[in-house]
Design an enzyme around this catalytic site. Structure first.
Site, PDB file in Angstrom:
ATOM      1  CG  ASP A  24      -1.925  -1.154   1.157  1.00 15.35           C
ATOM      2  OD1 ASP A  24      -2.360  -1.503   0.043  1.00 15.35           O
ATOM      3  OD2 ASP A  24      -2.279  -1.708   2.212  1.00 15.35           O
ATOM      4  CG  ASP A  73      -7.643  -6.093  -2.159  1.00 14.31           C
ATOM      5  OD1 ASP A  73      -8.731  -6.646  -2.423  1.00 14.31           O
ATOM      6  OD2 ASP A  73      -7.393  -5.586  -1.046  1.00 14.31           O
ATOM      7  CG  LEU A  74      -8.548  -5.770  -9.254  1.00 12.60           C
ATOM      8  CD1 LEU A  74      -8.942  -6.265 -10.657  1.00 12.60           C
ATOM      9  CD2 LEU A  74      -7.693  -4.518  -9.373  1.00 12.60           C
ATOM     10  CE  LYS A  75     -10.875  -4.149  -0.045  1.00 11.68           C
ATOM     11  NZ  LYS A  75      -9.419  -4.244  -0.039  1.00 11.68           N
ATOM     12  N   PRO A  80     -22.082  -7.476 -13.922  1.00 11.85           N
ATOM     13  CG  PRO A  80     -23.630  -9.215 -13.668  1.00 11.85           C
ATOM     14  CD  PRO A  80     -23.542  -7.720 -13.736  1.00 11.85           C
ATOM     15  CB  THR A 131     -11.198  -6.015   8.962  1.00 15.52           C
ATOM     16  OG1 THR A 131     -10.307  -5.097   8.339  1.00 15.52           O
ATOM     17  CG2 THR A 131     -11.010  -7.384   8.355  1.00 15.52           C
ATOM     18  N   GLY A 225       0.256  -5.545   6.149  1.00 16.97           N
ATOM     19  CA  GLY A 225       0.702  -4.313   5.509  1.00 16.97           C
ATOM     20  C   GLY A 225       1.659  -3.558   6.375  1.00 16.97           C
ATOM     21  NE  ARG A 226      -1.761   0.437   7.719  1.00 21.50           N
ATOM     22  CZ  ARG A 226      -2.953   0.907   8.035  1.00 21.50           C
ATOM     23  NH1 ARG A 226      -3.159   2.208   8.108  1.00 21.50           N
ATOM     24  NH2 ARG A 226      -3.951   0.067   8.283  1.00 21.50           N
TER      25      ARG A 226
HETATM   26  O1  C5P Z   1      -3.472  -2.592   8.258  1.00 25.71           O
HETATM   27  P1  C5P Z   1      -2.569  -3.161   7.217  1.00 25.71           P
HETATM   28  O2  C5P Z   1      -1.585  -2.163   6.695  1.00 25.71           O
HETATM   29  O3  C5P Z   1      -1.928  -4.465   7.607  1.00 25.71           O
HETATM   30  O4  C5P Z   1      -3.529  -3.465   6.000  1.00 25.71           O
HETATM   31  C1  C5P Z   1      -3.181  -4.353   4.986  1.00 25.71           C
HETATM   32  C2  C5P Z   1      -4.367  -4.591   4.083  1.00 25.71           C
HETATM   33  O5  C5P Z   1      -5.466  -5.027   4.870  1.00 25.71           O
HETATM   34  C3  C5P Z   1      -4.870  -3.337   3.360  1.00 25.71           C
HETATM   35  O6  C5P Z   1      -4.335  -3.334   2.069  1.00 25.71           O
HETATM   36  C4  C5P Z   1      -6.364  -3.493   3.318  1.00 25.71           C
HETATM   37  O7  C5P Z   1      -6.838  -3.990   2.093  1.00 25.71           O
HETATM   38  C5  C5P Z   1      -6.662  -4.513   4.365  1.00 25.71           C
HETATM   39  N1  C5P Z   1      -7.407  -3.855   5.413  1.00 25.71           N
HETATM   40  C6  C5P Z   1      -8.675  -4.272   5.697  1.00 25.71           C
HETATM   41  N2  C5P Z   1      -9.392  -3.628   6.673  1.00 25.71           N
HETATM   42  C7  C5P Z   1      -8.874  -2.581   7.341  1.00 25.71           C
HETATM   43  C8  C5P Z   1      -7.574  -2.136   7.066  1.00 25.71           C
HETATM   44  C9  C5P Z   1      -6.858  -2.813   6.078  1.00 25.71           C
HETATM   45  O8  C5P Z   1      -9.167  -5.208   5.090  1.00 25.71           O
HETATM   46  N3  C5P Z   1      -9.581  -2.000   8.281  1.00 25.71           N
END
Ligand code: C5P
Length: 252
Positions: A24, A73-75, A80, A131, A225-226
């Protein structure tokens, strides 16, 4: 006859593909710097909307060329036809995972699964409930269900639509594993390292858990991620995780 357990080194290597590092970043240079620092230890990366928007597919293509797994991660939440087109584009790029919103319903998930069928390496992963959401957030958008109920409802829908897996909070992994059986992939973002949990680091994840807890609960993959990419020594964090998780028996 019982298959021999892979030795520890094999299990660590296997685990490296299950630890998905979220790139990210808003520049390719920053993302590439992490990929370079992780070297051979980094086997699996998530490329999301931020990096794709600033950089296009350049970095994803580089990663695929180097044999890495790429989770796009295109969400997807579209009609369709558009979902199918985006999934085909992800398949042509060589991605191994692509996400679609289960909230978009069965038809878009089925379209995604049909489009992915031409790309044997590509898995369609349905996003259940982001999340960061809470029960109050669901009520505010007009959904009369708890997070737990909504996660299960959407995961069942995703499985019936033929999706290969779901994205879910680590807290929901055990329930989902019991509900979905052994074959579905369960990909869990929202993880925090133990040290961060101990010091009560604030997080936007409403329901964080340690990566080992997520794997023990039945997750097949974790997304980090972070906690890793912004750590002073990202390679040390990854090595520690590979060691810690490699000794666990993961699903699938
Ligand atoms: O918080 P972190 O940096 O680990 O996030 C990694 C990935 O988790 C993000 O790219 C995001 O898609 C996902 N994420 C999530 N819900 C959140 C925060 C991050 O699904 N609240």
């Amino acid at each position: 006859m019982t298959a021999a357990l892979p030795d520890l080194q094999d299990r660590r290597v296997n685990m490296a593909r299950r630890i998905i590092v979220a790139l990210d970043f808003d520049t390719v240079d920053d993302a590439e710097a992490i990929v370079d620092r992780l070297g051979d230890a980094g086997q699996s990366y998530k490329v999301g909307l931020e990096l794709l928007t600033v950089a296009g597919p350049t970095l994803a293509t580089r990663l695929v060329d180097e044999g890495k797994d790429v989770f796009l991660d295109l969400k997807l939440f579209e009609i369709p036809t558009s979902v199918a087109g985006a999934v085909r584009a992800a398949g042509r790029l060589g991605a191994t995972m692509v996400t679609v919103h289960a909230m978009g319903g069965s038809r878009i998930m089925e379209a995604a699964v049909r489009a992915a069928a031409d790309f044997p390496q590509l898995r369609v992963i349905a996003l259940t409930v982001v999340t960061s959401l809470t029960d109050t957030d669901l009520a505010a958008i007009g959904l009369n269900a708890t997070i737990g109920e909504q996660v299960i409802r959407l995961a069942r829908l995703a499985q019936r639509a033929g999706c290969h897996g779901v994205v879910a909070s680590p807290q929901d992994a055990a329930l989902l594993r019991a509900e979905l059986g052994p074959d579905m992939l369960i990909v869990t973002p929202g993880v925090m390292l133990q040290a961060e949990m101990n010091i009560g680091t604030t997080t936007e994840h409403a329901r964080p858990a340690h990566p080992a807890a997520a794997i023990r609960a039945g997750a097949t993959h974790i997304v980090i991620g972070r906690s890793l990419t912004r750590a002073p020594d990202p390679a040390a964090v990854l090595a520690h995780l590979e060691d810690e998780l490699g000794v666990l028996r993961a699903h699938s």
